[in-house]
Design a protein around this motif. Structure first.
Motif, PDB file in Angstrom:
ATOM      1  N   VAL A   1       0.839  -1.199   0.000  1.00 21.62           N
ATOM      2  CA  VAL A   1       0.000   0.000   0.000  1.00 21.62           C
ATOM      3  C   VAL A   1       0.878   1.256   0.000  1.00 21.62           C
ATOM      4  CG1 VAL A   1      -1.712   1.331   1.285  1.00 21.62           C
ATOM      5  CG2 VAL A   1      -1.976  -1.147   1.048  1.00 21.62           C
ATOM      6  N   ALA A   2       1.920   1.268   0.818  1.00 22.55           N
ATOM      7  CA  ALA A   2       2.812   2.429   0.859  1.00 22.55           C
ATOM      8  C   ALA A   2       3.467   2.649  -0.509  1.00 22.55           C
ATOM      9  CB  ALA A   2       3.875   2.250   1.938  1.00 22.55           C
ATOM     10  N   GLY A   3       3.766   1.578  -1.213  1.00 16.65           N
ATOM     11  CA  GLY A   3       4.351   1.689  -2.546  1.00 16.65           C
ATOM     12  C   GLY A   3       3.365   2.180  -3.595  1.00 16.65           C
ATOM     13  N   MET A   4       2.085   1.990  -3.346  1.00 16.87           N
ATOM     14  CA  MET A   4       1.038   2.403  -4.286  1.00 16.87           C
ATOM     15  C   MET A   4       0.658   3.872  -4.148  1.00 16.87           C
ATOM     16  SD  MET A   4      -1.570  -0.877  -3.963  1.00 16.87           S
ATOM     17  CE  MET A   4      -2.938   0.220  -4.053  1.00 16.87           C
ATOM     18  N   VAL A   5       0.794   4.421  -2.955  1.00 13.35           N
ATOM     19  CA  VAL A   5       0.307   5.766  -2.676  1.00 13.35           C
ATOM     20  C   VAL A   5       1.496   6.689  -2.399  1.00 13.35           C
ATOM     21  CG1 VAL A   5      -1.230   7.160  -1.245  1.00 13.35           C
ATOM     22  CG2 VAL A   5      -1.784   4.755  -1.665  1.00 13.35           C
ATOM     23  N   GLU A   6       1.676   7.662  -3.251  1.00 11.76           N
ATOM     24  CA  GLU A   6       2.798   8.593  -3.111  1.00 11.76           C
ATOM     25  C   GLU A   6       2.720   9.343  -1.785  1.00 11.76           C
ATOM     26  OE1 GLU A   6       4.640  12.477  -5.383  1.00 11.76           O
ATOM     27  OE2 GLU A   6       3.372  11.090  -6.507  1.00 11.76           O
ATOM     28  N   GLY A   7       3.857   9.464  -1.125  1.00 11.92           N
ATOM     29  CA  GLY A   7       3.920  10.213   0.125  1.00 11.92           C
ATOM     30  C   GLY A   7       3.534   9.424   1.360  1.00 11.92           C
ATOM     31  N   VAL A   8       3.324   8.118   1.200  1.00 17.30           N
ATOM     32  CA  VAL A   8       2.961   7.266   2.337  1.00 17.30           C
ATOM     33  C   VAL A   8       4.156   6.382   2.671  1.00 17.30           C
ATOM     34  CG1 VAL A   8       1.439   5.421   3.169  1.00 17.30           C
ATOM     35  CG2 VAL A   8       0.512   7.286   1.780  1.00 17.30           C
ATOM     36  N   ALA A   9       4.509   6.353   3.950  1.00 19.22           N
ATOM     37  CA  ALA A   9       5.626   5.541   4.420  1.00 19.22           C
ATOM     38  C   ALA A   9       5.124   4.409   5.303  1.00 19.22           C
ATOM     39  CB  ALA A   9       6.611   6.403   5.203  1.00 19.22           C
ATOM     40  N   HIS A  10       5.898   3.329   5.329  1.00 21.18           N
ATOM     41  CA  HIS A  10       5.622   2.204   6.234  1.00 21.18           C
ATOM     42  C   HIS A  10       6.773   2.133   7.228  1.00 21.18           C
ATOM     43  CE1 HIS A  10       6.107  -2.253   7.126  1.00 21.18           C
ATOM     44  NE2 HIS A  10       5.047  -1.869   7.811  1.00 21.18           N
ATOM     45  N   VAL A  11       6.450   2.115   8.512  1.00 18.91           N
ATOM     46  CA  VAL A  11       7.451   2.018   9.571  1.00 18.91           C
ATOM     47  C   VAL A  11       7.100   0.820  10.426  1.00 18.91           C
ATOM     48  CG1 VAL A  11       8.427   3.134  11.617  1.00 18.91           C
ATOM     49  CG2 VAL A  11       7.802   4.519   9.619  1.00 18.91           C
ATOM     50  N   GLU A  12       8.064  -0.083  10.572  1.00 18.33           N
ATOM     51  CA  GLU A  12       7.853  -1.258  11.414  1.00 18.33           C
ATOM     52  C   GLU A  12       8.624  -1.083  12.711  1.00 18.33           C
ATOM     53  OE1 GLU A  12       7.688  -6.102  11.083  1.00 18.33           O
ATOM     54  OE2 GLU A  12       8.475  -4.934   9.421  1.00 18.33           O
ATOM     55  N   VAL A  13       7.940  -1.296  13.828  1.00 16.18           N
ATOM     56  CA  VAL A  13       8.530  -1.151  15.151  1.00 16.18           C
ATOM     57  C   VAL A  13       8.593  -2.530  15.796  1.00 16.18           C
ATOM     58  CG1 VAL A  13       8.263  -0.096  17.435  1.00 16.18           C
ATOM     59  CG2 VAL A  13       7.561   1.171  15.378  1.00 16.18           C
ATOM     60  N   ASP A  14       9.789  -2.923  16.233  1.00 10.20           N
ATOM     61  CA  ASP A  14       9.961  -4.189  16.942  1.00 10.20           C
ATOM     62  C   ASP A  14       9.449  -3.997  18.370  1.00 10.20           C
ATOM     63  OD1 ASP A  14      10.749  -6.685  17.888  1.00 10.20           O
ATOM     64  OD2 ASP A  14      12.821  -6.048  18.213  1.00 10.20           O
ATOM     65  N   ALA A  15       8.334  -4.624  18.675  1.00 11.35           N
ATOM     66  CA  ALA A  15       7.684  -4.450  19.973  1.00 11.35           C
ATOM     67  C   ALA A  15       8.603  -4.852  21.128  1.00 11.35           C
ATOM     68  CB  ALA A  15       6.386  -5.244  20.018  1.00 11.35           C
ATOM     69  N   GLU A  16       9.401  -5.877  20.915  1.00  9.27           N
ATOM     70  CA  GLU A  16      10.270  -6.365  21.991  1.00  9.27           C
ATOM     71  C   GLU A  16      11.385  -5.381  22.335  1.00  9.27           C
ATOM     72  OE1 GLU A  16      11.506 -10.373  20.982  1.00  9.27           O
ATOM     73  OE2 GLU A  16       9.488 -10.770  20.233  1.00  9.27           O
ATOM     74  N   SER A  17      11.844  -4.621  21.355  1.00 11.77           N
ATOM     75  CA  SER A  17      12.911  -3.666  21.630  1.00 11.77           C
ATOM     76  C   SER A  17      12.380  -2.273  21.968  1.00 11.77           C
ATOM     77  CB  SER A  17      13.881  -3.575  20.455  1.00 11.77           C
ATOM     78  OG  SER A  17      13.231  -3.028  19.332  1.00 11.77           O
ATOM     79  N   ARG A  18      11.093  -2.076  21.803  1.00 11.17           N
ATOM     80  CA  ARG A  18      10.481  -0.772  22.122  1.00 11.17           C
ATOM     81  C   ARG A  18       9.351  -0.931  23.134  1.00 11.17           C
ATOM     82  NH1 ARG A  18      11.554   3.878  19.315  1.00 11.17           N
ATOM     83  NH2 ARG A  18      10.738   4.662  21.277  1.00 11.17           N
ATOM     84  N   LEU A  19       9.681  -1.567  24.253  1.00  9.34           N
ATOM     85  CA  LEU A  19       8.677  -1.779  25.300  1.00  9.34           C
ATOM     86  C   LEU A  19       8.123  -0.466  25.840  1.00  9.34           C
ATOM     87  CD1 LEU A  19      10.192  -4.818  27.216  1.00  9.34           C
ATOM     88  CD2 LEU A  19       8.237  -4.800  25.655  1.00  9.34           C
ATOM     89  N   ASP A  20       8.909   0.605  25.750  1.00 10.01           N
ATOM     90  CA  ASP A  20       8.418   1.916  26.183  1.00 10.01           C
ATOM     91  C   ASP A  20       7.175   2.315  25.383  1.00 10.01           C
ATOM     92  OD1 ASP A  20      10.153   2.106  23.892  1.00 10.01           O
ATOM     93  OD2 ASP A  20      10.425   4.262  24.253  1.00 10.01           O
ATOM     94  N   LEU A  21       7.224   2.132  24.060  1.00  9.39           N
ATOM     95  CA  LEU A  21       6.067   2.468  23.225  1.00  9.39           C
ATOM     96  C   LEU A  21       4.931   1.474  23.415  1.00  9.39           C
ATOM     97  CD1 LEU A  21       7.736   3.535  19.855  1.00  9.39           C
ATOM     98  CD2 LEU A  21       6.708   4.986  21.607  1.00  9.39           C
ATOM     99  N   VAL A  22       5.272   0.198  23.565  1.00 12.93           N
ATOM    100  CA  VAL A  22       4.247  -0.829  23.786  1.00 12.93           C
ATOM    101  C   VAL A  22       3.441  -0.492  25.034  1.00 12.93           C
ATOM    102  CG1 VAL A  22       3.907  -3.266  24.400  1.00 12.93           C
ATOM    103  CG2 VAL A  22       5.477  -2.646  22.552  1.00 12.93           C
ATOM    104  N   ARG A  23       4.122  -0.114  26.091  1.00 10.73           N
ATOM    105  CA  ARG A  23       3.419   0.234  27.343  1.00 10.73           C
ATOM    106  C   ARG A  23       2.642   1.540  27.199  1.00 10.73           C
ATOM    107  NH1 ARG A  23       8.624  -1.551  29.726  1.00 10.73           N
ATOM    108  NH2 ARG A  23       8.266  -3.673  30.441  1.00 10.73           N
ATOM    109  N   ALA A  24       3.290   2.552  26.630  1.00 14.97           N
ATOM    110  CA  ALA A  24       2.653   3.863  26.503  1.00 14.97           C
ATOM    111  C   ALA A  24       1.383   3.806  25.655  1.00 14.97           C
ATOM    112  CB  ALA A  24       3.636   4.871  25.914  1.00 14.97           C
ATOM    113  N   TRP A  25       1.413   2.985  24.611  1.00 18.89           N
ATOM    114  CA  TRP A  25       0.276   2.899  23.694  1.00 18.89           C
ATOM    115  C   TRP A  25      -0.612   1.687  23.977  1.00 18.89           C
ATOM    116  CZ3 TRP A  25      -1.327   6.580  20.370  1.00 18.89           C
ATOM    117  CH2 TRP A  25      -0.480   7.681  20.225  1.00 18.89           C
ATOM    118  N   GLU A  26      -0.319   0.992  25.068  1.00 23.47           N
ATOM    119  CA  GLU A  26      -1.128  -0.148  25.512  1.00 23.47           C
ATOM    120  C   GLU A  26      -1.341  -1.171  24.391  1.00 23.47           C
ATOM    121  OE1 GLU A  26      -4.628   1.634  27.218  1.00 23.47           O
ATOM    122  OE2 GLU A  26      -3.479   2.524  28.852  1.00 23.47           O
ATOM    123  N   ILE A  27      -0.234  -1.543  23.751  1.00 19.85           N
ATOM    124  CA  ILE A  27      -0.265  -2.556  22.696  1.00 19.85           C
ATOM    125  C   ILE A  27      -0.475  -3.911  23.373  1.00 19.85           C
ATOM    126  CG2 ILE A  27       1.024  -3.653  20.807  1.00 19.85           C
ATOM    127  CD1 ILE A  27       0.526  -0.687  20.266  1.00 19.85           C
TER     128      ILE A  27
END
Length: 107
Positions: free
Chosen positions: A44-70
C-alpha cells in the motif's frame, strides 16, 4: 491515549514520517501475521505517493508498547502527515481496509 489527540512523531519512532501519511506496524519476531501485515503495508505504501511504512519491533520498544497499551502484534496505526493517530487496529489488516483508512487521511 485518545487517537484524536495523540501523536507519534519521527523523534519517537526514530525515522521520518511520510509526507502525506505513515503506516506504523508494531511487530514481534515470531509473529506469522506480522509478516503478512508487513507485505500488505509495504504494498500500500508503494502504491500511494507520500505514504511511508514504519515497522517497530515491539520487543525492543517496550516503552512504546506500554505507553500505547499494545496488547498484541501486529498492531497498526495510521498517522496523518503531522503524526496524529487517526486509526488504530489490531491483527492482520486486509489491503482494502488499509487503502480505505488512508483515503480518510490522504486528500
Amino acid at each position: 491515549m485518545t487517537p484524536a489527540t495523540e501523536k507519534l512523531g519521527a523523534d519517537t519512532l526514530g525515522t521520518e514520517l511520510g509526507a502525506r501519511a505513515t503506516l506504523v506496524q508494531f511487530s514481534s519476531a515470531f509473529c506469522q501475521p506480522c509478516r503478512a501485515t508487513r507485505r500488505v503495508l509495504e504494498d500500500v505504501a508503494g502504491m500511494v505517493e507520500g505514504v511511508a511504512h514504519v515497522e517497530v519491533d515491539a520487543e525492543s520498544r517496550l516503552d512504546l508498547v506500554r505507553a500505547w497499551e499494545i496488547q498484541g502484534t501486529p498492531t497498526v496505526f495510521v498517522l496523518a502527515a503531522d503524526g496524529r493517530v487517526v486509526l488504530r487496529a489490531g491483527g492482520q489488516p486486509r489491503k482494502a481496509d488499509v487503502i480505505a483508512a488512508l483515503g480518510e487521511v490522504v486528500l
